[in-house]
Design an enzyme around this catalytic site. Sequence first.
Site, PDB file in Angstrom:
ATOM      1  N   GLY A  17       0.818  -1.210   0.000  1.00 26.75           N
ATOM      2  CA  GLY A  17       0.000   0.000   0.000  1.00 26.75           C
ATOM      3  C   GLY A  17       0.848   1.254   0.000  1.00 26.75           C
ATOM      4  O   GLY A  17       2.084   1.206  -0.039  1.00 26.75           O
ATOM      5  N   CYS A 155      -3.243  10.414  10.231  1.00 25.80           N
ATOM      6  CA  CYS A 155      -2.813  11.622   9.519  1.00 25.80           C
ATOM      7  C   CYS A 155      -3.620  12.844   9.941  1.00 25.80           C
ATOM      8  O   CYS A 155      -3.046  13.895  10.275  1.00 25.80           O
ATOM      9  CB  CYS A 155      -2.881  11.402   8.017  1.00 25.80           C
ATOM     10  SG  CYS A 155      -4.464  10.763   7.418  1.00 25.80           S
TER      11      CYS A 155
END
Length: 358
Positions: A17, A155
């Site tokens: 990923g 994030c």
Amino acid sequence: MPQPGSKPRIAIIGGTGYGGAELCRLLLAHPGVELSRVTSIDHVDEPLEAVHLNLHRTGLCFRNIPPREAAQGVDVVFLALPHKVSATLAPELAEVSARVIDLSGDFRLRDRDAYARFYGGAHPHPEHLGGFVYGLPELHREAIAKARRVASPGCFATTIALGLLPLAAAGLLRGPIHTVAATGSSGSGAYAQPGTHHPLRANNLKIYKALQHQHTPEIEQTLGDACARGGHEASVSLQFVPVSAPLPRGILANSFVQLPPEVDAARVDSLYREFYEGAAFVRLLGTERQAEVVAIKGSMWADVSWTVGEVVAGQRQLVVTSALDNLVKGGAGQAVQSMNLMLGLPETLGIDAPALWP
């Protein structure tokens, strides 16, 4: 620990990923460690560079082996797996001698009810919640350095928390904080979904998961920890609206805060500069210029600016703007920062490259 004169050996579990790709990029160039093993259930036996086209010849291929085997003979294991997958590995992870850094959201929260609500189901091993140190160095540097297990932050959580930590530590966050934050498409992962397909996203702006994004309890927990560190009772709640933005990388967050009227621009500036004194990757722009995504792309920098407004209805109005690269400081780079601390390496080693421009 590695033998004298040898570099610590690193393994990545789940390397295909975007998070895995960034880990490969950073660790292959890291002068203090050796990337020794990368696993995946996809692209088995293919070279890393056949999948991640930005890499040169690495000498490594993706291997499909059990996590316990992947962790043998290495010093640090990174888990770059989807949410809910890392959680299933908790019993195995408890038995490995290597240090573990998990990039998913499966071990960030301490509250099992919050996990069940925001991640759509009960945690399969709730007894392990709270057993991982939360990997935000600006708040938990000493604990990370001593940790065997680290849950690397999300994030959005990193972006928003870094904008608000000084206010939380000073006991100045009261009532709900309102945040609107826009994120790039890489935050949705490497596999296209109807809502993230480029022809649609490149010409669009939209909100999603309004008031129910999974990073909300993580941010509230982090700001509560900062309140406690400052000796203040935690009373932080977050009203968070994420925005899908037409860019590949980056997050820009705007948090709206009401402060006591006596907290003026000079006091705000002082709070931020005192809190982040010595922080390796936080750049305080203050009121001189606004944080923006193009200045941090591809780097570990987290830029923070603020706008101090007038007193309205007895409250000082403040907008804090924070920006970072969701795959680096908001993802793999921050995990490597924790690795450096855990291994006793210089905190910035291997991750202090300038941002890409433009």
